[in-house]
Design an enzyme around this catalytic site. Structure first.
Site, PDB file in Angstrom:
ATOM      1  N   HIS B  23      -7.810 -26.109 -43.878  1.00 41.92           N
ATOM      2  CA  HIS B  23      -8.366 -25.927 -45.230  1.00 41.92           C
ATOM      3  C   HIS B  23      -7.516 -26.786 -46.175  1.00 41.92           C
ATOM      4  O   HIS B  23      -6.311 -26.568 -46.305  1.00 41.92           O
ATOM      5  CB  HIS B  23      -8.341 -24.449 -45.630  1.00 41.92           C
ATOM      6  CG  HIS B  23      -9.202 -23.606 -44.731  1.00 41.92           C
ATOM      7  ND1 HIS B  23      -8.779 -22.423 -44.178  1.00 41.92           N
ATOM      8  CD2 HIS B  23     -10.462 -23.818 -44.273  1.00 41.92           C
ATOM      9  CE1 HIS B  23      -9.765 -21.932 -43.413  1.00 41.92           C
ATOM     10  NE2 HIS B  23     -10.788 -22.764 -43.451  1.00 41.92           N
ATOM     11  N   ARG B  65     -11.323 -26.694 -49.859  1.00 46.86           N
ATOM     12  CA  ARG B  65     -11.281 -26.008 -48.571  1.00 46.86           C
ATOM     13  C   ARG B  65     -11.932 -26.854 -47.475  1.00 46.86           C
ATOM     14  O   ARG B  65     -11.393 -26.984 -46.397  1.00 46.86           O
ATOM     15  CB  ARG B  65     -11.986 -24.655 -48.700  1.00 46.86           C
ATOM     16  CG  ARG B  65     -11.931 -23.797 -47.426  1.00 46.86           C
ATOM     17  CD  ARG B  65     -12.492 -22.417 -47.702  1.00 46.86           C
ATOM     18  NE  ARG B  65     -12.609 -21.587 -46.521  1.00 46.86           N
ATOM     19  CZ  ARG B  65     -11.646 -20.788 -46.062  1.00 46.86           C
ATOM     20  NH1 ARG B  65     -10.500 -20.725 -46.686  1.00 46.86           N
ATOM     21  NH2 ARG B  65     -11.844 -20.046 -44.989  1.00 46.86           N
ATOM     22  N   ARG B  73     -14.453 -22.618 -38.729  1.00 46.95           N
ATOM     23  CA  ARG B  73     -15.560 -21.878 -38.113  1.00 46.95           C
ATOM     24  C   ARG B  73     -16.382 -22.829 -37.238  1.00 46.95           C
ATOM     25  O   ARG B  73     -17.425 -22.448 -36.725  1.00 46.95           O
ATOM     26  CB  ARG B  73     -16.491 -21.288 -39.193  1.00 46.95           C
ATOM     27  CG  ARG B  73     -15.812 -20.408 -40.257  1.00 46.95           C
ATOM     28  CD  ARG B  73     -15.298 -19.106 -39.683  1.00 46.95           C
ATOM     29  NE  ARG B  73     -14.725 -18.239 -40.717  1.00 46.95           N
ATOM     30  CZ  ARG B  73     -13.471 -18.309 -41.163  1.00 46.95           C
ATOM     31  NH1 ARG B  73     -12.636 -19.223 -40.699  1.00 46.95           N
ATOM     32  NH2 ARG B  73     -13.036 -17.454 -42.082  1.00 46.95           N
ATOM     33  N   HIS B 118      -2.049 -21.737 -42.399  1.00 54.51           N
ATOM     34  CA  HIS B 118      -2.950 -21.338 -43.482  1.00 54.51           C
ATOM     35  C   HIS B 118      -2.203 -20.618 -44.595  1.00 54.51           C
ATOM     36  O   HIS B 118      -1.176 -19.995 -44.360  1.00 54.51           O
ATOM     37  CB  HIS B 118      -4.041 -20.409 -42.940  1.00 54.51           C
ATOM     38  CG  HIS B 118      -5.027 -21.109 -42.075  1.00 54.51           C
ATOM     39  ND1 HIS B 118      -6.214 -21.594 -42.537  1.00 54.51           N
ATOM     40  CD2 HIS B 118      -4.972 -21.435 -40.751  1.00 54.51           C
ATOM     41  CE1 HIS B 118      -6.872 -22.184 -41.552  1.00 54.51           C
ATOM     42  NE2 HIS B 118      -6.145 -22.105 -40.453  1.00 54.51           N
ATOM     43  N   SER B 167     -14.778 -19.238 -34.560  1.00 52.99           N
ATOM     44  CA  SER B 167     -14.380 -20.362 -33.706  1.00 52.99           C
ATOM     45  C   SER B 167     -13.419 -21.269 -34.446  1.00 52.99           C
ATOM     46  O   SER B 167     -13.802 -22.226 -35.105  1.00 52.99           O
ATOM     47  CB  SER B 167     -15.626 -21.132 -33.285  1.00 52.99           C
ATOM     48  OG  SER B 167     -16.499 -20.250 -32.607  1.00 52.99           O
ATOM     49  N   ARG B 170      -7.699 -23.833 -33.935  1.00 55.69           N
ATOM     50  CA  ARG B 170      -6.650 -23.610 -32.935  1.00 55.69           C
ATOM     51  C   ARG B 170      -7.209 -23.115 -31.605  1.00 55.69           C
ATOM     52  O   ARG B 170      -6.515 -23.144 -30.590  1.00 55.69           O
ATOM     53  CB  ARG B 170      -5.634 -22.594 -33.474  1.00 55.69           C
ATOM     54  CG  ARG B 170      -6.236 -21.241 -33.840  1.00 55.69           C
ATOM     55  CD  ARG B 170      -5.266 -20.373 -34.616  1.00 55.69           C
ATOM     56  NE  ARG B 170      -5.850 -19.101 -35.057  1.00 55.69           N
ATOM     57  CZ  ARG B 170      -6.396 -18.887 -36.249  1.00 55.69           C
ATOM     58  NH1 ARG B 170      -6.469 -19.863 -37.134  1.00 55.69           N
ATOM     59  NH2 ARG B 170      -6.884 -17.698 -36.570  1.00 55.69           N
ATOM     60  N   GLU B 180      -0.757 -17.279 -41.322  1.00 52.24           N
ATOM     61  CA  GLU B 180      -1.357 -17.096 -42.647  1.00 52.24           C
ATOM     62  C   GLU B 180      -0.249 -16.571 -43.547  1.00 52.24           C
ATOM     63  O   GLU B 180       0.324 -15.526 -43.261  1.00 52.24           O
ATOM     64  CB  GLU B 180      -2.471 -16.059 -42.486  1.00 52.24           C
ATOM     65  CG  GLU B 180      -3.366 -15.835 -43.637  1.00 52.24           C
ATOM     66  CD  GLU B 180      -4.416 -16.932 -43.758  1.00 52.24           C
ATOM     67  OE1 GLU B 180      -4.351 -17.641 -44.790  1.00 52.24           O
ATOM     68  OE2 GLU B 180      -5.279 -17.077 -42.871  1.00 52.24           O
TER      69      GLU B 180
END
Lengths: 313, 313
Positions: B23, B65, B73, B118, B167, B170, B180
């Site tokens: 992102h 993003r 995804r 992230h 999905s 990584r 995160e």
């Protein structure tokens, strides 16, 4: 403005607008204005006609700051008079439309007051932005708001810097008022920030109502923070940022920054101190939108302004 | 994997990648990976070959993003095998390229470990994301990291929910690790978040080095938070949000949420309580990027997983 026994007699402030979405990802203003466009009872006052308005609907839809160019820098004389119509950048077209609806800027037909609602990722709390230290109406309003929200606090940022002042959306009005509330990430609505903004608008409209009813406001002193200069992130020869806001400075908006205090921290762990000549009050520290403007924070100086007594002419 | 006296014997983890910019506006990962691409000494270990890689350079350049669709995804079998080349959405093209470089996903040639970095606007602190409760290598690594960073803390979010698992970039690796760290606004780099992320990567690579050197890691227990369900904002018939995360819940990631506890606050001041059947642990509370995914937060359940002893085969 006429003067009467040292009381400035000012025109009624009948036409008021509240702008949201000048930056489409600053969600408190967007959400409040959308609410008030559906149901304006909260922002109506007997003596005031208030219009809530989304200034940059395309940016709001995309949840982005702007589409082509920053709307809150777009209200220059050049832009407002530019020919080109639909070939102009979206925000320039939009600035021209807004200027027609709420201006023309600088004319007697312009709206009396425009509040422009902004959010920042900086830890600035509630900040009113004043564009002219001689705007006694706005100074009185800000004094009123500061008192009304006590014990909560609301600071005043004065931007009349000859180089750093910019051509805001609200500058179309006779009395432009910026309201900047943070910290709130872009694209996020936080209830505390939303409610703080709402509360300030309530008191601002109450002030205008009282003024229009003929109340005289006695002289008062207002503490402001005058914009001095912008400070960029340290960069390498290619323009890449090589240091972050130092943890001691991060979130320290409005706290004194003295020569020698830590300012940046390089990625290899070195501290870069502030090297100015005296105490300043930094703000807009680490604002997301200002990376592209080469600005890590701005410095300000504390001053006390005196507002004349005012009443309706 | 073979088993030997209850010790799982696993392949060496020679090939490791660190992804940033999946992102493009999550700045700690972008900045760390950019740094490490210039100078990788910090992420090199004798027994490990580590590659730092920006996964979505166009999104990084725009500080957004994604460009066409969420890269994190995009690693579905359909996308990874889709014909169309340059006519595909940018992130689908990019997923195919990444899958060629670091995969193919699910094959013996795939990278051993991919860390994907992230940031979140939520108050989640440091969170490792585990995709498979039977991945004993990752469980051992997470246990190692949790101990190594004490007294700082690092929680584990387990997402193997049949419907909510997605999905990820990584997921190309044999051992996918999401990291995160928050709270950090989009487009902002905060030194505390940056350093916390950097520290976790250091310990993660140390773990892999020790494993590759032949150290045996004894069985251990790891507390995880298993993803249960997503909760959307309350909306009107037109899909517009009509309430905010309640101030009691805001920033309360990982704190217990019990039936009857305040969950949302409507714009007219009413409280909407949580009405589940028992205690849950909410997280990703008020994440900016999840407004478009109709998600105000997710709920999780605390569990303790047991990791087998492991050593290199």
């Amino acid at each position: 403005m006429t003067s009467n026994n040292n009381t400035a007699c000012l025109d009624e402030a009948k036409r008021v607008a509240i702008f949201g979405g000048t930056h489409g990802n600053e969600m408190s203003g967007v959400t409040l204005v959308n609410l008030w466009m559906k149901n304006g009872s909260e922002i109506q006052r007997k003596q005031v006609k208030t219009k809530a308005f989304i200034t940059n609907p395309k940016a709001v839809e995309k949840c982005t700051r702007y589409v082509d160019t920053d709307l809150n820098r777009a209200f220059t004389p050049e832009n407002l008079s530019a020919p080109g119509g639909h070939d102009l950048p979206y925000e320039v077209q939009r600035a021209q439309e807004i200027n027609k609806m709420f201006g023309p800027k600088g004319s007697p037909e312009a709206y009396d007051v425009i509040f422009d609602l902004h959010n920042t990722t900086s830890n600035m709390g509630c900040t009113l932005i004043l564009e002219n230290s001689k705007d006694h109406f706005n100074l009185q309003m800000m004094n009123y708001i500061k008192k009304a929200i006590t014990p909560a606090s609301c600071l005043v940022l004065l931007n009349e810097h000859p180089l750093l002042k910019y051509s805001t959306s609200r500058s179309v009005a006779k009395h432009p008022v910026g309201l900047e509330v943070g910290p709130q990430p872009q694209g996020v609505l936080r209830s505390n920030i939303f409610e703080a903004m709402r509360d300030i608008l309530k008191h601002a409209l109450d002030f205008i109502e009282l003024f229009n009813e003929g109340i005289e406001f006695p002289p008062c002193k207002v503490e402001v923070f005058r914009l001095l200069e912008r400070v960029d992130y340290p960069r390498d020869a290619n323009g890449n940022i090589i240091a972050m806001v130092h943890p001691n400075l991060q979130d320290g908006d409005w706290e004194p920054l003295n020569p020698g205090d830590p300012m940046f921290q390089t990625f290899d762990g070195n501290t870069i101190p502030y090297q100015g000549f005296g105490t300043v009050y930094p703000t807009f520290i680490n604002e997301a939108a200002y990376y592209e403007k080469q600005q890590a924070f701005v410095t300000t100086r504390r001053e006390t302004l005196v507002a004349s007594a005012i009443r309706k002419a």
